[in-house]
Design a protein around this motif. Structure first.
Motif, PDB file in Angstrom:
ATOM      1  N   HIS A  76       0.960  -1.123   0.039  1.00 43.89           N
ATOM      2  CA  HIS A  76      -0.168  -0.408   0.008  1.00 43.89           C
ATOM      3  C   HIS A  76       0.593   1.128  -0.120  1.00 43.89           C
ATOM      4  O   HIS A  76       1.437   1.342   1.254  1.00 43.89           O
TER       5      HIS A  76
ATOM      6  N   GLU B  35       0.664   5.431  -0.715  1.00 48.03           N
ATOM      7  CA  GLU B  35      -0.062   6.469  -0.229  1.00 48.03           C
ATOM      8  C   GLU B  35       0.678   7.940  -0.315  1.00 48.03           C
ATOM      9  O   GLU B  35       1.837   7.690   0.140  1.00 48.03           O
TER      10      GLU B  35
ATOM     11  N   PHE C 177      -3.070   6.877  -4.335  1.00 46.88           N
ATOM     12  CA  PHE C 177      -2.465   5.459  -3.737  1.00 46.88           C
ATOM     13  C   PHE C 177      -2.992   4.703  -4.399  1.00 46.88           C
ATOM     14  O   PHE C 177      -3.818   3.939  -5.705  1.00 46.88           O
TER      15      PHE C 177
ATOM     16  N   ARG D  66      -3.273   0.319  -3.074  1.00 49.59           N
ATOM     17  CA  ARG D  66      -3.426  -0.951  -2.452  1.00 49.59           C
ATOM     18  C   ARG D  66      -3.368  -2.095  -3.129  1.00 49.59           C
ATOM     19  O   ARG D  66      -4.054  -2.557  -4.240  1.00 49.59           O
TER      20      ARG D  66
ATOM     21  N   PHE E  70      -3.826  -6.805   2.197  1.00 52.63           N
ATOM     22  CA  PHE E  70      -4.990  -5.752   3.479  1.00 52.63           C
ATOM     23  C   PHE E  70      -5.969  -5.737   2.870  1.00 52.63           C
ATOM     24  O   PHE E  70      -6.874  -5.958   1.711  1.00 52.63           O
TER      25      PHE E  70
ATOM     26  N   ASN F 191      -9.698  -4.840   1.529  1.00 50.58           N
ATOM     27  CA  ASN F 191     -10.251  -3.687   0.908  1.00 50.58           C
ATOM     28  C   ASN F 191     -10.726  -2.861   1.045  1.00 50.58           C
ATOM     29  O   ASN F 191     -10.663  -1.209   1.436  1.00 50.58           O
TER      30      ASN F 191
ATOM     31  N   MET G 267      -9.661   6.588   4.545  1.00 47.46           N
ATOM     32  CA  MET G 267      -8.526   6.495   3.976  1.00 47.46           C
ATOM     33  C   MET G 267      -8.297   8.395   4.575  1.00 47.46           C
ATOM     34  O   MET G 267      -7.865   9.436   4.340  1.00 47.46           O
TER      35      MET G 267
ATOM     36  N   ARG H 162      -2.460   3.734   8.397  1.00 48.75           N
ATOM     37  CA  ARG H 162      -3.366   3.914   7.504  1.00 48.75           C
ATOM     38  C   ARG H 162      -4.693   2.037   7.721  1.00 48.75           C
ATOM     39  O   ARG H 162      -6.067   2.777   7.094  1.00 48.75           O
ATOM     40  N   GLU H 163      -3.988   1.197   8.885  1.00 46.70           N
ATOM     41  CA  GLU H 163      -4.690  -0.256   8.988  1.00 46.70           C
ATOM     42  C   GLU H 163      -5.618  -0.051   9.905  1.00 46.70           C
ATOM     43  O   GLU H 163      -6.564  -0.616  10.030  1.00 46.70           O
TER      44      GLU H 163
ATOM     45  N   ARG I  77     -15.721   2.282   0.151  1.00 45.92           N
ATOM     46  CA  ARG I  77     -14.650   2.384   0.644  1.00 45.92           C
ATOM     47  C   ARG I  77     -14.102   4.167   0.376  1.00 45.92           C
ATOM     48  O   ARG I  77     -14.324   4.452  -0.497  1.00 45.92           O
TER      49      ARG I  77
END
Lengths: 116, 224
Positions: A24, A26, A46, A48, A114, A116, B45, B57-58, B85
């Motif tokens: 990922h 970004e 980004f 992913r 990762f 979605n 995001m 981010r996660e 998303r």
């Protein structure tokens, strides 16, 4: 996350070399940049879960850091990274933030995709 | 507003409801009118990671989901998370999103839908969510169609759209509104805690305060 310690991050990068990994990557200045400042304009990108395999990686810098992943065909690059962690799923998570804690850049590498 | 039986809020990000219309929501709830928030994404995001940062981010979406649930509890409203998303809503098929929303609206039968004004909502997700919500409402038969209040936040909204049809002074609900905003800790923490504690800053931020105090909406005209 913790402040980047270059040796430890290098070790984590080496550990993920020559494997199929998910990335990922970004960078952003936010969707409101031009709304709050008419001289600015919004930029961001980004990707992913790009599946890549790098043969060699290096972290360079002092207070803020750059990372390059060298692949058979091409590179992955990020600049401005300051913080890192290996999370409980073994994923290498790195980011750089502005003074208010807003994310400006992220580079994350994982052996599993990762979410979605 | 007493005539409304059920209000649906359709916005893309956790905290859009708190900043944009929580005073109005509290006013409806005071009259015991049910409110359901259809929240498009989990703000996965978002750029704000807390200050000092406590999310990455996660993990951000987990924090924001909890914050969203806390805000909805503070506002005493139902929540449905739509599962899109963050930052990608404008790339989804609009008809599919509209159908998704229409299915939910058929279930809850709102008399009023509050969403963003497409083209005047600054963030691409806001514009896309508003457009899909309005398309979903358009698909109702005219006699069963809920009213739509659209929120415009562009700088030029008054020049282009004229004066808003509805302006709510939510000063009486300000504490409740602040609680909803503060529930979104990762997003609101830095600025809002200072804003609340410092009288000087409140003075400095009088423009910002005005934006929070008056909640404005344009009634969508389906005959156009």
């Amino acid at each position: 996350m913790e402040m980047i310690q270059i040796d430890k991050v290098q070790e984590a990068l080496d550990h993920l070399a020559n494997k199929d990994v998910y990335v990922h990557l970004e960078t952003t200045n936010g969707a409101y940049a031009s709304h709050f400042n008419s001289n600015a304009y919004n930029v961001g990108a980004f990707i992913r879960n790009a599946k890549v395999r790098y043969k060699h990686a290096k972290i360079v810098g002092s207070e803020t850091f750059r990372i390059g992943l060298k692949m058979d065909h091409g590179w992955v690059y990020a600049e401005g990274l300051t913080q890192w962690e290996v999370d409980d799923k073994g994923r290498l998570i790195m980011a750089g933030h502005d003074a208010e804690g807003r994310l400006m850049v992220a580079l994350e590498i994982s052996e599993t995709p990762f979410e979605n | 507003m007493d005539q409304h039986q059920h209000v649906a809020i359709i916005l893309p990000h956790p905290d859009d409801e708190a900043f944009g219309c929580s005073g109005t929501i509290l006013q409806f709830r005071e009259k015991n009118i049910p409110v359901t928030y259809l929240c498009g994404t989990l703000g996965e995001m978002g750029r704000n990671m807390g200050n000092p940062t406590f999310a990455n981010r996660e993990t951000l979406s987990e924090f924001r989901k909890k914050e969203l649930q806390d805000a909805c509890e503070a506002l005493d409203i139902d929540l449905q998370m739509l599962g899109y998303r963050d930052k990608t809503l404008e790339f989804e098929d609009r008809d599919e999103v509209a159908s998704h929303l229409k299915g939910i609206l058929d279930d809850i039968q709102p008399s009023l839908v509050i969403t963003f004004y497409p083209g005047h909502a600054v963030h691409p997700d806001h514009d896309a969510m508003g457009a899909a919500a309005i398309e979903a409402v358009r698909r109702f038969d005219e006699e069963n169609r809920p009213e739509v209040w659209a929120k415009a936040i562009s700088h030029n909204r008054r020049e282009v759209l004229g004066e808003p049809d509805i302006v709510k002074d939510v000063a009486d609900y300000f504490d409740g509104k602040m609680k909803a905003i503060e529930a979104h800790r990762s997003q609101a923490e830095g600025m809002m805690s200072q804003f609340r504690k410092s009288p000087e800053l409140q003075e400095l931020n009088s423009e910002g305060q005005k934006l929070l105090r008056y909640e404005e909406f344009y009634k969508w005209d389906f005959t156009k």
